[in-house]
Write a protein that holds these residues in place. Structure first.
Motif, short mmCIF file in Angstrom:
data_model
loop_
_atom_site.label_atom_id
_atom_site.label_comp_id
_atom_site.label_asym_id
_atom_site.label_seq_id
_atom_site.Cartn_x
_atom_site.Cartn_y
_atom_site.Cartn_z
N ALA A 142 0.44 -1.12 -0.48
CA ALA A 142 0.29 -0.29 0.16
C ALA A 142 0.60 1.26 0.01
CB ALA A 142 -0.96 -0.11 1.41
N VAL A 143 1.97 1.44 0.81
CA VAL A 143 2.61 2.44 0.77
C VAL A 143 3.54 2.71 -0.56
CG1 VAL A 143 4.98 3.60 2.12
CG2 VAL A 143 2.82 2.27 3.21
N ASN A 144 3.90 1.22 -1.00
CA ASN A 144 5.39 1.53 -1.95
C ASN A 144 4.13 2.37 -3.73
OD1 ASN A 144 7.48 1.17 -1.15
ND2 ASN A 144 7.56 -0.48 -1.32
N GLU A 145 2.87 1.45 -3.30
CA GLU A 145 1.64 2.61 -4.95
C GLU A 145 1.49 3.41 -4.27
OE1 GLU A 145 -2.21 1.24 -6.21
OE2 GLU A 145 -1.40 -0.64 -5.32
N TYR A 146 0.83 3.76 -2.99
CA TYR A 146 0.74 5.32 -2.86
C TYR A 146 2.32 5.76 -2.56
CZ TYR A 146 -1.86 9.23 -0.13
OH TYR A 146 -1.92 10.13 -0.14
N LEU A 147 3.17 6.11 -2.86
CA LEU A 147 4.31 7.19 -2.45
C LEU A 147 5.16 7.09 -4.57
CD1 LEU A 147 6.49 6.19 0.05
CD2 LEU A 147 4.78 8.16 -0.01
N ALA A 148 4.11 5.85 -4.55
CA ALA A 148 4.85 5.75 -6.59
C ALA A 148 4.92 7.05 -7.29
CB ALA A 148 4.25 4.73 -6.82
N PRO A 149 3.69 7.93 -7.05
CA PRO A 149 3.65 9.42 -7.98
C PRO A 149 4.62 10.38 -7.72
CG PRO A 149 1.72 8.42 -7.35
CD PRO A 149 2.17 7.41 -6.33
N MET A 150 4.37 10.95 -5.67
CA MET A 150 5.63 11.33 -5.55
C MET A 150 7.20 10.86 -5.46
SD MET A 150 4.18 11.69 -1.33
CE MET A 150 2.26 11.57 -0.98
N ARG A 151 7.80 9.94 -5.71
CA ARG A 151 9.18 9.23 -6.35
C ARG A 151 9.07 9.61 -7.56
NH1 ARG A 151 7.79 3.66 -3.65
NH2 ARG A 151 8.65 4.17 -1.53
N ALA A 152 8.08 10.28 -8.40
CA ALA A 152 8.66 10.03 -9.99
C ALA A 152 8.25 11.89 -9.52
CB ALA A 152 7.30 9.85 -10.64
N ARG A 153 7.73 12.42 -9.16
CA ARG A 153 7.51 13.66 -9.51
C ARG A 153 8.89 14.43 -8.63
NH1 ARG A 153 1.91 12.87 -8.47
NH2 ARG A 153 2.51 14.11 -5.56
N ARG A 154 9.37 14.15 -7.55
CA ARG A 154 10.88 13.98 -6.35
C ARG A 154 11.68 13.67 -7.85
NH1 ARG A 154 15.09 13.73 -2.81
NH2 ARG A 154 13.73 14.76 -0.84
N ALA A 155 11.94 13.21 -8.44
CA ALA A 155 13.50 12.11 -9.46
C ALA A 155 13.24 13.61 -10.39
CB ALA A 155 12.77 10.81 -10.09
N ALA A 156 11.79 13.86 -10.56
CA ALA A 156 11.64 14.81 -11.84
C ALA A 156 12.63 16.18 -11.75
CB ALA A 156 10.40 14.78 -12.57
N HIS A 157 11.81 16.68 -10.45
CA HIS A 157 12.24 17.89 -9.84
C HIS A 157 13.77 17.81 -9.52
CE1 HIS A 157 8.44 19.76 -9.78
NE2 HIS A 157 7.95 18.99 -9.05
#
Length: 388
Positions: free
Chosen positions: A336-351
């Motif tokens: 649940a946590v990894n699925e929830y955080l996946a979009p945040m991790r992608a945005r973080r990497a881009a920034h």
């Protein structure tokens, strides 16, 4: 500031009538002293519900200010405790000001030596979580001298005893494990009052345990208005408490999730690191999984974390896992946590790939915050008759 009340919202200056309509009698004396007793919890809960309804009806009437100290990467406790709510209010259309309290980490030598890095990491966490610099003002204490100038008149309005009783100061002293407390640490409550009042904030979302902290800000506003304000025209509002229903997530060791305790799951953690941390989380000896925060805090915290990420009721989650035990609970939490955080991790990497963008966010935010602070300081100096 995490230790800071968190989110501060206020009607914009054009809504003075609405502010008066929303005011709650406090029982304060005519001499600017604090009221005999704070609002009862039941009354505060009722008032919070009214304020939430007002925000839902007309979010544009409100301005939010919030902040954190740049002491390291933010974690899941921060996200579900404050960040999620900030993004919710921002997306509703409420204005937002976010202070990165870099002056308040000068008491920690280890943090201060890596200050620029910590500030950038904090901005990355904000952007990854959904804070939009086009709609929210993100700035640093050190870049807005007008805000910090409010500290001097504010300190003249409170006693040493009042500062020492503040829960934030007590907590900082306890966690610092130092024999002596610096003057800067002692002034945290007054500095945080400046963070709230420089933008004329009138609402402060807090947990029940932070109500005493807010009372000191209210006291400073009240005393300043009594000493310097014109009759019927206060300089500062007395901010009201907007009680937060933020969940309490425990760290991997079963105590409060905290950067300083090394028991937190950072928002920036990789999927593998997150899985490792959850696998090592403390549970208990009972196999059957249930949601009972009072008697089974460690298990219940994992259930709650899973439920928050899934958008479900924690009791339903616990019932589904049932007799499958702690291993099944940890597996469900990890997924649940990894699925929830996946979009945040992608945005973080881009920034993170564009560090110049992070500096632009701060530079533009600093300029906007200074404009607000200049206006407030000019009003303060005029009220104090110190314009020369």
């Amino acid at each position: 500031m995490t230790g800071n009340p968190g989110i501060i919202a206020a009607p914009q200056p054009s809504t003075a009538a609405a502010t008066a309509e929303q005011a709650v009698p406090t029982g304060g004396g005519d001499d600017g002293t604090a009221p005999d007793a704070a609002l009862g919890l039941a009354a505060a809960v009722r008032r919070s519900a009214e304020l939430e309804e007002a925000i839902a009806r007309d979010p544009g009437r409100f301005q939010v200010s919030t902040g954190d100290r740049p002491t390291g990467r933010l974690h899941l406790g921060h996200y579900f405790g404050t960040l999620h709510n900030r993004v919710r209010l921002q997306d509703l259309g409420v204005g937002m000001t976010v202070v990165i309290a870099d002056y308040q980490v000068l008491t920690d030598r280890d943090v201060a030596t890596r200050l620029a890095e910590h500030v950038e990491e904090l901005v990355l966490d904000y952007l990854a979580a959904g804070i939009d610099p086009a709609r929210s003002t993100v700035f640093t204490h050190s870049a807005v001298p007008e805000l910090n100038q409010l500290l001097l008149p504010f300190l003249s309005l409170v006693s040493v005893a009042e500062l020492s009783r503040n829960p934030t100061v007590k907590d900082e002293i306890a966690q610092s494990r130092r024999s002596a407390v610096s003057g800067l640490m002692f002034t945290y409550p007054a500095h945080q009052a400046a963070d709230i009042l420089f933008c004329k904030a009138g609402l402060v979302p807090v947990g029940q345990d932070q109500l005493p902290h807010l009372e000191l800000t209210r006291t400073i506003a009240r005393r300043f208005n009594h000493r310097y304000g014109a009759a019927g025209a206060p300089v500062f509002p007395e901010p009201e408490a907007l009680l937060s229903a933020a969940p309490l997530l425990l760290g991997t060791d079963g105590t409060k999730m905290s950067k300083s305790r090394g028991n937190a799951i950072a928002l920036a953690a990789s999927a593998d690191e997150t899985a490792r941390l959850i696998r090592g989380s403390k549970t208990d000896a009972e196999r059957h999984i249930s949601y009972e925060p009072q008697t089974r805090p460690e298990v219940s915290s994992l259930v709650l974390l899973t439920a928050l990420c899934l958008g479900r009721d924690p009791r339903e989650v616990a019932e589904e896992i049932g007799g499958s035990g702690a291993a099944a609970l940890k597996a469900a939490a990890t997924e649940a946590v990894n699925e929830y955080l996946a979009p945040m991790r992608a945005r973080r990497a881009a920034h993170a790939a564009d560090r110049g963008h992070l500096r632009r966010v701060l530079r533009e935010g600093n300029e906007r915050a200074r404009e607000v602070a200049r206006t407030t300081l000019a009003e303060v100096r005029a009220a104090m008759d110190s314009v020369f």
